[in-house]
Motif scaffolding. Structure first.
Motif, PDB file in Angstrom:
ATOM      1  N   LEU A   1       0.845  -1.204   0.000  1.00 45.87           N
ATOM      2  CA  LEU A   1       0.000   0.000   0.000  1.00 45.87           C
ATOM      3  C   LEU A   1       0.879   1.252   0.000  1.00 45.87           C
ATOM      4  O   LEU A   1       0.661   2.189  -0.786  1.00 45.87           O
ATOM      5  N   TYR A   2       1.884   1.242   0.879  1.00 49.30           N
ATOM      6  CA  TYR A   2       2.786   2.393   0.966  1.00 49.30           C
ATOM      7  C   TYR A   2       3.433   2.669  -0.391  1.00 49.30           C
ATOM      8  O   TYR A   2       3.506   3.807  -0.844  1.00 49.30           O
ATOM      9  N   THR A   3       3.898   1.595  -1.058  1.00 52.03           N
ATOM     10  CA  THR A   3       4.619   1.809  -2.325  1.00 52.03           C
ATOM     11  C   THR A   3       3.672   2.318  -3.414  1.00 52.03           C
ATOM     12  O   THR A   3       4.056   3.177  -4.209  1.00 52.03           O
ATOM     13  N   ILE A   4       2.448   1.815  -3.431  1.00 50.53           N
ATOM     14  CA  ILE A   4       1.488   2.260  -4.462  1.00 50.53           C
ATOM     15  C   ILE A   4       1.195   3.758  -4.279  1.00 50.53           C
ATOM     16  O   ILE A   4       1.152   4.530  -5.243  1.00 50.53           O
ATOM     17  N   ASN A   5       1.007   4.153  -3.026  1.00 51.75           N
ATOM     18  CA  ASN A   5       0.714   5.566  -2.766  1.00 51.75           C
ATOM     19  C   ASN A   5       1.946   6.451  -2.982  1.00 51.75           C
ATOM     20  O   ASN A   5       1.855   7.539  -3.549  1.00 51.75           O
ATOM     21  N   HIS A   6       3.086   5.946  -2.542  1.00 49.64           N
ATOM     22  CA  HIS A   6       4.309   6.742  -2.637  1.00 49.64           C
ATOM     23  C   HIS A   6       4.717   6.948  -4.091  1.00 49.64           C
ATOM     24  O   HIS A   6       5.153   8.031  -4.492  1.00 49.64           O
ATOM     25  N   ALA A   7       4.547   5.882  -4.914  1.00 49.34           N
ATOM     26  CA  ALA A   7       4.929   5.985  -6.328  1.00 49.34           C
ATOM     27  C   ALA A   7       3.871   6.755  -7.125  1.00 49.34           C
ATOM     28  O   ALA A   7       4.089   7.087  -8.278  1.00 49.34           O
ATOM     29  N   GLU A   8       2.735   7.008  -6.504  1.00 57.15           N
ATOM     30  CA  GLU A   8       1.616   7.718  -7.152  1.00 57.15           C
ATOM     31  C   GLU A   8       1.194   6.993  -8.428  1.00 57.15           C
ATOM     32  O   GLU A   8       1.074   7.594  -9.501  1.00 57.15           O
ATOM     33  N   ASP A   9       0.971   5.686  -8.280  1.00 55.17           N
ATOM     34  CA  ASP A   9       0.539   4.883  -9.429  1.00 55.17           C
ATOM     35  C   ASP A   9      -0.788   5.411  -9.975  1.00 55.17           C
ATOM     36  O   ASP A   9      -1.691   5.761  -9.219  1.00 55.17           O
ATOM     37  N   ASP A  10      -0.902   5.430 -11.295  1.00 55.91           N
ATOM     38  CA  ASP A  10      -2.149   5.876 -11.926  1.00 55.91           C
ATOM     39  C   ASP A  10      -2.994   4.699 -12.384  1.00 55.91           C
ATOM     40  O   ASP A  10      -4.219   4.757 -12.362  1.00 55.91           O
ATOM     41  N   VAL A  11      -2.333   3.659 -12.835  1.00 60.55           N
ATOM     42  CA  VAL A  11      -3.034   2.447 -13.279  1.00 60.55           C
ATOM     43  C   VAL A  11      -2.312   1.265 -12.641  1.00 60.55           C
ATOM     44  O   VAL A  11      -1.082   1.283 -12.516  1.00 60.55           O
ATOM     45  N   ILE A  12      -3.083   0.256 -12.231  1.00 54.39           N
ATOM     46  CA  ILE A  12      -2.458  -0.960 -11.693  1.00 54.39           C
ATOM     47  C   ILE A  12      -2.888  -2.146 -12.549  1.00 54.39           C
ATOM     48  O   ILE A  12      -4.084  -2.384 -12.729  1.00 54.39           O
ATOM     49  N   LEU A  13      -1.923  -2.858 -13.085  1.00 57.83           N
ATOM     50  CA  LEU A  13      -2.187  -4.105 -13.805  1.00 57.83           C
ATOM     51  C   LEU A  13      -2.018  -5.217 -12.786  1.00 57.83           C
ATOM     52  O   LEU A  13      -0.906  -5.402 -12.264  1.00 57.83           O
ATOM     53  N   VAL A  14      -3.083  -5.958 -12.497  1.00 57.68           N
ATOM     54  CA  VAL A  14      -3.001  -6.887 -11.370  1.00 57.68           C
ATOM     55  C   VAL A  14      -3.428  -8.299 -11.765  1.00 57.68           C
ATOM     56  O   VAL A  14      -4.499  -8.495 -12.343  1.00 57.68           O
ATOM     57  N   ASN A  15      -2.575  -9.259 -11.441  1.00 58.78           N
ATOM     58  CA  ASN A  15      -2.878 -10.671 -11.644  1.00 58.78           C
ATOM     59  C   ASN A  15      -3.993 -11.075 -10.668  1.00 58.78           C
ATOM     60  O   ASN A  15      -3.985 -10.648  -9.502  1.00 58.78           O
ATOM     61  N   THR A  16      -4.902 -11.915 -11.160  1.00 59.29           N
ATOM     62  CA  THR A  16      -6.022 -12.412 -10.342  1.00 59.29           C
ATOM     63  C   THR A  16      -5.551 -12.833  -8.948  1.00 59.29           C
ATOM     64  O   THR A  16      -6.232 -12.574  -7.953  1.00 59.29           O
ATOM     65  N   GLU A  17      -4.377 -13.461  -8.888  1.00 60.30           N
ATOM     66  CA  GLU A  17      -3.910 -13.988  -7.594  1.00 60.30           C
ATOM     67  C   GLU A  17      -3.673 -12.884  -6.563  1.00 60.30           C
ATOM     68  O   GLU A  17      -3.662 -13.158  -5.367  1.00 60.30           O
ATOM     69  N   PHE A  18      -3.428 -11.655  -7.017  1.00 58.47           N
ATOM     70  CA  PHE A  18      -3.125 -10.582  -6.062  1.00 58.47           C
ATOM     71  C   PHE A  18      -4.329  -9.692  -5.772  1.00 58.47           C
ATOM     72  O   PHE A  18      -4.203  -8.693  -5.059  1.00 58.47           O
ATOM     73  N   LEU A  19      -5.493 -10.053  -6.306  1.00 57.77           N
ATOM     74  CA  LEU A  19      -6.686  -9.244  -6.026  1.00 57.77           C
ATOM     75  C   LEU A  19      -6.974  -9.160  -4.527  1.00 57.77           C
ATOM     76  O   LEU A  19      -7.319  -8.075  -4.036  1.00 57.77           O
ATOM     77  N   PRO A  20      -6.817 -10.283  -3.777  1.00 56.47           N
ATOM     78  CA  PRO A  20      -7.102 -10.171  -2.333  1.00 56.47           C
ATOM     79  C   PRO A  20      -6.255  -9.105  -1.639  1.00 56.47           C
ATOM     80  O   PRO A  20      -6.728  -8.442  -0.709  1.00 56.47           O
ATOM     81  N   ILE A  21      -5.006  -8.915  -2.099  1.00 56.60           N
ATOM     82  CA  ILE A  21      -4.167  -7.878  -1.473  1.00 56.60           C
ATOM     83  C   ILE A  21      -4.796  -6.511  -1.727  1.00 56.60           C
ATOM     84  O   ILE A  21      -4.970  -5.701  -0.810  1.00 56.60           O
ATOM     85  N   LEU A  22      -5.186  -6.260  -2.985  1.00 61.04           N
ATOM     86  CA  LEU A  22      -5.770  -4.943  -3.303  1.00 61.04           C
ATOM     87  C   LEU A  22      -7.125  -4.766  -2.612  1.00 61.04           C
ATOM     88  O   LEU A  22      -7.469  -3.667  -2.174  1.00 61.04           O
ATOM     89  N   GLU A  23      -7.889  -5.867  -2.506  1.00 61.63           N
ATOM     90  CA  GLU A  23      -9.196  -5.763  -1.822  1.00 61.63           C
ATOM     91  C   GLU A  23      -8.991  -5.311  -0.379  1.00 61.63           C
ATOM     92  O   GLU A  23      -9.749  -4.502   0.146  1.00 61.63           O
ATOM     93  N   ALA A  24      -7.917  -5.834   0.251  1.00 62.97           N
ATOM     94  CA  ALA A  24      -7.682  -5.515   1.666  1.00 62.97           C
ATOM     95  C   ALA A  24      -7.244  -4.067   1.882  1.00 62.97           C
ATOM     96  O   ALA A  24      -7.470  -3.503   2.947  1.00 62.97           O
ATOM     97  N   ILE A  25      -6.620  -3.461   0.886  1.00 64.51           N
ATOM     98  CA  ILE A  25      -6.043  -2.120   1.113  1.00 64.51           C
ATOM     99  C   ILE A  25      -6.744  -1.028   0.294  1.00 64.51           C
ATOM    100  O   ILE A  25      -6.379   0.134   0.373  1.00 64.51           O
ATOM    101  N   ARG A  26      -7.775  -1.426  -0.482  1.00 72.58           N
ATOM    102  CA  ARG A  26      -8.285  -0.485  -1.502  1.00 72.58           C
ATOM    103  C   ARG A  26      -8.802   0.836  -0.924  1.00 72.58           C
ATOM    104  O   ARG A  26      -8.666   1.873  -1.558  1.00 72.58           O
ATOM    105  N   ASP A  27      -9.340   0.803   0.298  1.00 69.67           N
ATOM    106  CA  ASP A  27      -9.893   2.048   0.834  1.00 69.67           C
ATOM    107  C   ASP A  27      -8.815   3.075   1.120  1.00 69.67           C
ATOM    108  O   ASP A  27      -9.094   4.254   1.295  1.00 69.67           O
TER     109      ASP A  27
END
Ligand code: AMP
Length: 547
Positions: A107-133
């Motif tokens: 989460l820290y890296t996504i926010n710090h890098a100021e990502d605009d688009v995330i390409l995400v493998n199905t296997e990592f969806l649970p990680i994004l679901e947990a931090i999406r808010d």
């Protein structure tokens, strides 16, 4: 002094070192060469070239502009390779997300890098679901899915990768721009809990490709040629799989991307695709050689570069017994990463196996353009006698020029105009470096960092604990494992299981990675300190070495 700066004819083309220029020739010269994605897909360089244009066009359709950041969370795949090219070639930044970090660190890296688009493998969806808010602001999401069916997820997926490509323009134009434009970003954990972002420009990636290629292209021990078949086994998120996919592409090699690393699957791919060249950390090599499948695989044509940690002699011996051309490389996230390779010099090829093994397990010779010094605290060069240790400091065209948005740590990294590796080493008469110790207070387990300081801070949250030191202990499988040495508060009690449970709880909450939980906790009355009152971790490592 006369000014000898060259004259530039107004119409002369000032050729920028851009990643797109790595790609043009191999696409023309090896259009039918293959790129294989595990058991899922085979495609040619020609198809890859077209897909790179389609991907960039699709991303532009999602709103990606030069200067934006596109994050990828994927296992090693043909898609990742396409992103290695398409995203920087648009003038955007590729953030290769370190999916081995804990969810909180991701989460820290996504926010710090100021990502605009995330390409995400199905296997990592649970990680994004947990931090999406807590992802700021909401990103566009592109799904990377190998299954026939879309996955169930509560996330708002904007599109799927193949659908994005299907509607993309196969002739999408890639512009020229400054070679100093940032191309990639990657986060390394290092000594503190907060990951630090390293970054590389187009010029740096091109220079790394050519510098390292100069050292490895050729024939004989430790070299690769056009006939080699390449399978990376260090993740593509980890400093671009050591930059080797760029080299493999420039050389027009057949490339195999294995998806998730499962030892038996990797061995079957090596056998099926006739793989001859890979790189990995010692732990993975150890797992491959320990797999029952290894006896069904001919490894006698396999060259494997080992880095990330020292190559133990016993492991090198096991690999040599199967005919593997195994040798070491050294570098770090901050250095793009490759600095040295432990190839044998021609006169060493007559040496007996034991002496050769010693060279293969050294840390290596600097590759062309790398200026590598071993220095004392005043930055004086130390003798190249194979026994006088000092800090390894470097200069090369491809070293990160700082940590992203972190001037204080950047200055410390570059103190005195050399990049400080935080590693201690010796250089021998032949010029080979050997890393012997580490200045930085971190633990490397299975190729990934664990921050001892972060673990110590978390352990101190236990009400019964007064003081603690976490140290790295040698481990035959993982290289190192963390050990916590703990002093209790007067009159208080707790147990090893209790301390581990506390840390497992932090791992379950995504604060630390699961592999960060120490295997052992020992209780002592006092922690040894140095004369200036710092924890004497060197002494502790010696004390607990024997279990
Ligand atoms: P990373 O930034 O995760 O790639 O880690 C880089 C660090 O791993 C280096 O600074 C060294 O401490 C260690 N390392 C990498 N390669 C080697 C090697 N061949 N021998 C010993 N340590 C290594």
């Amino acid at each position: 002094m006369t000014n000898n700066i060259i004259d530039k004819t107004p119409s002369a083309y000032a050729y920028p070192l851009l990643i797109k220029n790595l790609l043009a020739n191999p696409l023309r010269q090896f259009p039918n060469q293959e790129i294989v994605y595990g058991d899922f897909k085979r495609q040619t360089y020609r198809e890859m070239g077209e897909r790179i244009h389609r991907l960039a066009s699709g991303l532009a359709g999602l709103g990606v502009k030069p200067g934006d950041t596109v994050a990828v969370m994927d296992w090693d795949s043909h898609r990742y390779l396409e992103c290695f090219f398409a995203v920087p070639m648009m003038g955007a930044v590729l953030h290769t997300v370190n999916i081995r970090l804990s969810p909180e660190q991701i989460l820290y890296t996504i926010n710090h890098a100021e990502d605009d688009v995330i390409l995400v493998n199905t296997e990592f969806l649970p990680i994004l679901e947990a931090i999406r808010d807590r992802i700021e602001p909401v990103k566009k999401l592109v799904l990377l899915n190998d299954a026939d069916q879309p996955p169930a997820t509560s996330l708002n997926i904007d599109t799927e990768y193949e659908a994005l490509l299907a509607t993309g323009d196969p002739h999408y134009p890639f512009p020229d721009f400054s070679e100093d434009t940032r191309a990639t970003t990657f986060y390394t954990t290092g000594t503190t809990g907060l990951p630090k972002g390293v970054y590389f420009s187009h010029r740096q990636l091109v220079m790394h490709t050519f510098g390292v290629m100069t050292a490895v292209a050729g024939s004989g021990q430790g070299h690769i040629s056009r006939d080699d078949v390449y399978l990376p086994i260090t993740p593509m998120f980890h400093v671009h799989a050591w930059g080797v996919p760029y080299i493999a592409t420039v050389m027009g090699l057949k490339q195999i991307y294995p998806g998730r690393y499962v030892p038996d699957h990797l061995l079957r791919l090596i056998q099926r695709e006739k793989v001859t060249f890979s790189h990995c950390v010692p732990t993975i090599l150890q797992m491959l050689l320990a797999s029952p499948v290894v006896d069904e695989v001919d490894l006698s044509r396999w060259k494997v570069v080992i880095g990330g940690s020292a190559l133990p002699q016993t492991l090198a011996q096991q690999a040599r017994a199967r005919g593997v051309d195994v040798f070491t490389a050294y570098g770090m996230s901050e250095t793009c990463p490759i600095l040295t390779l432990a190839q044998l010099k021609p006169h060493m090829l007559d040496w007996d196996e034991e002496r050769q093994l010693d060279i293969r397990c050294k840390t290596g010779l600097p590759v062309p353009l790398v200026e590598l010094r071993v220095v004392d605290e005043a930055m004086n060069d130390l003798p190249h006698d194979g026994k006088t240790p000092g800090e390894v400091v470097v200069r090369a065209p491809w070293l990160t020029q700082g940590y992203l948005k972190d001037p204080r740590n950047s200055e410390a990294l570059w103190h005195g105009g050399y990049l400080h590796t935080g590693d201690i080493g010796v250089i021998d008469e032949e010029g080979y470096l050997k890393i012997t110790d580490r200045l930085k207070d971190v633990i490397k387990t299975g190729g990934e960092w664990v921050s001892s300081l972060e673990l110590e801070n978390l352990i101190l949250k236990h009400p019964a604990i007064e003081e603690t030191a976490v140290i790295g202990m040698p481990d035959p499988k993982w290289g190192e494992r963390p050990l916590a040495v703990v002093v209790l508060k007067a009159g208080q009690e707790t147990s090893e299981a209790d301390v581990k449970a506390l840390l497992q709880d932090f791992a379950a909450k995504g604060i630390i990675s699961k592999y960060g939980v120490p295997d052992r906790v020992v209780f002592v009355d006092v922690l040894p300190k140095t004369s200036v009152g710092k924890l004497d971790k060197k002494l502790m490592r010696e004390q607990y070495k024997t279990g």
